[in-house]
Design an enzyme around this catalytic site. Structure first.
Site, PDB file in Angstrom:
ATOM      1  N   TYR A   1       1.630   6.077   5.839  1.00 37.48           N
ATOM      2  CA  TYR A   1       2.013   6.402   4.466  1.00 37.48           C
ATOM      3  C   TYR A   1       1.055   7.451   3.887  1.00 37.48           C
ATOM      4  CZ  TYR A   1       4.682   1.978   4.661  1.00 37.48           C
ATOM      5  OH  TYR A   1       5.524   0.953   5.007  1.00 37.48           O
TER       6      TYR A   1
ATOM      7  N   LEU B   1      15.515  -3.500  -2.582  1.00 37.34           N
ATOM      8  CA  LEU B   1      16.428  -2.973  -3.602  1.00 37.34           C
ATOM      9  C   LEU B   1      17.167  -1.740  -3.087  1.00 37.34           C
ATOM     10  CD1 LEU B   1      14.124  -3.450  -6.717  1.00 37.34           C
ATOM     11  CD2 LEU B   1      15.930  -4.967  -5.873  1.00 37.34           C
TER      12      LEU B   1
ATOM     13  N   SER C   1       6.583  -5.104  13.025  1.00 36.06           N
ATOM     14  CA  SER C   1       7.525  -4.551  12.057  1.00 36.06           C
ATOM     15  C   SER C   1       8.646  -3.860  12.816  1.00 36.06           C
ATOM     16  CB  SER C   1       6.797  -3.568  11.140  1.00 36.06           C
ATOM     17  OG  SER C   1       7.666  -3.016  10.172  1.00 36.06           O
TER      18      SER C   1
END
Length: 266
Positions: free
Chosen positions: A54, A197, A143
């Site tokens: 990131y 979301l 992950s």
């Protein structure tokens, strides 16, 4: 709060992908994003998810700045090693570099960010075991692992245990409820759900049921996902964080859960 490893963590965590940049560092919103992380922690979100990828490490630097004002033992920090760094020595080096950027002595949960078929998972997990023994990490996870990946990892792990699998889980990607989630539940592996979301694209399927339950669509969505995962939405504004904090208190009963499930699968 829910149990993850040996700690109690908030039922909704804070994702940080995009804070400090995506594929490369972006410094223009640093002050705002550090304050957002602090605000989330102050309001009860003690699980923070980041990764060496990131912002090319800058996200970890922002998390490191934000957590300095808090008791480290009260927090649960997740980071991840990128798939090109899954050889033994590279895993060790990546973890140490993440620790420097986070400016902390340990990572609560260290994840293999994506499987890499070119590097034996046994080698990667061996390095994870060394990090565990050295107290540089406290828990091992993965992950984006499917059942085949997980089965191999469980079989090859000789030290410690895999406590979590971080995967995309939202109302458009609900099908993991049919196979991956039951497999993880059977093996005591917690699902951590990223993009809960759907990057702001809330499913229109639940608007009617949310209204009938007296909830917002966000409350309905996260209340549903919390039943089988720890959602980790990204939020960098105070108003969005306040919405997430409200959702931590939502506990759907069986009837409410099933109504949402029926709407999602309709």
């Amino acid at each position: 709060m829910v149990k993850l490893g040996n700690k109690e963590v908030s039922s909704i965590g804070l994702g940080t992908y995009g804070m400090g940049g995506k594929n490369s560092p972006d410094y223009k919103n640093d002050a705002k994003e550090v304050e957002a992380i602090k605000y989330a922690i102050t309001n009860g979100m003690n699980l923070i998810d980041t990764a060496e990828y990131y912002g090319h490490g800058h996200s970890e630097e922002l998390v490191g700045k934000a957590i300095k004002d808090f008791e480290r033992e009260d927090l649960f920090i997740i980071s991840k090693v990128w798939p090109v760094n899954l050889h033994y020595k590279d895993v060790i080096n990546s973890a140490k570099e993440s620790l420097k950027r986070l400016d902390t002595d340990y990572i609560d949960l260290y994840l293999i960010h994506w499987p890499n078929p070119k590097i034996p998972v046994k080698e990667t997990l061996g390095a994870m075991g060394e990090l565990l023994d050295s107290h540089l990490i406290r828990n091992i996870g993965v992950s984006n692992f499917d059942i085949a990946n997980l089965t191999e990892a469980i079989d090859q792990l000789k030290h410690g245990k895999i406590i979590a699998n971080e995967v995309e889980y939202n109302l458009e990607n609900y099908y993991i409820e049919d196979d991956l989630i039951p497999f993880c539940e059977k093996n005591n592996i917690k699902i951590i759900g990223y993009s809960p979301l759907n990057q702001g694209r809330i499913s229109s399927k639940i608007n009617h049921v949310a209204k009938s339950l007296g909830m917002s669509s966000i409350q309905c969505t996260l209340g549903y996902l919390k039943k089988k995962s720890i959602p980790i939405p990204k939020a960098s504004s105070i108003s969005h964080i306040n919405e997430l904090v409200e959702c931590m208190n939502i506990d759907l009963d069986e009837n409410e859960y099933n109504r949402i499930k029926e709407a999602v699968r309709r």
